[in-house]
Design an enzyme around this catalytic site. Sequence first.
Site: not given
Length: 215
Positions: A82-84
């Site tokens: 997950i790119k946050v």
Amino acid sequence: MEFFLDTADLDEIRLAGKQGLIDGVTTNPTLLSRQGGDWKKRMQQICDEVDGPVSLEVISPDAEGMLREAEELVRYGDNVVIKVPMTAEGLIATRTLTGKGIKTNVTLVFSAMQALLAAKAGATYVSPFLGRLDGIGHEGMEIVSQIRTIFDNYGYETKILAASIRHAQHVLDSALVGADVVTVPYSVLRQLMHHPLTDSGLDAFLADWNKLTQS
């Protein structure tokens, strides 16, 4: 050093895979929009195609929204990261996702201190953006070097993922200062493959071979 391909182009992913050049893929809404069509289907195809980690990005500004989106994104495959964004809310989301055993990539990192905070929150990867820093007159590679020193000083296992790579020199310098991963467009991978002396040497060998076969 690992190589991730920064793309949503399946043809590029398949070609680089055949060449044995990629360990994972990073995507973002911009890259997906360039491909057109059903973006959800394309994300699924990418996750199915790639053995290694695939970074899929959340877009909500608040942690609650990021976590809802993350729940949807992890369904695309066990290899989803997950790119946050590197924001206060992003750190909350990172901490929560890490606690659930979900890998994270904290993106839009522009300072060593941001990277340190992301590591403290439990990020799997931090992504300093080299090209964007260079573009405003900063030395992007210095940030990577600082992050490497800090992580080594305190034993952080968070991986440094050098992003916003513009050219082959960025890749070389990232390797020299100890980045764990670089994520590159396929155009940069092509730059790494070629050298004028290789081309001229091959031409000379072929010319000599033609002389041998014609004699």
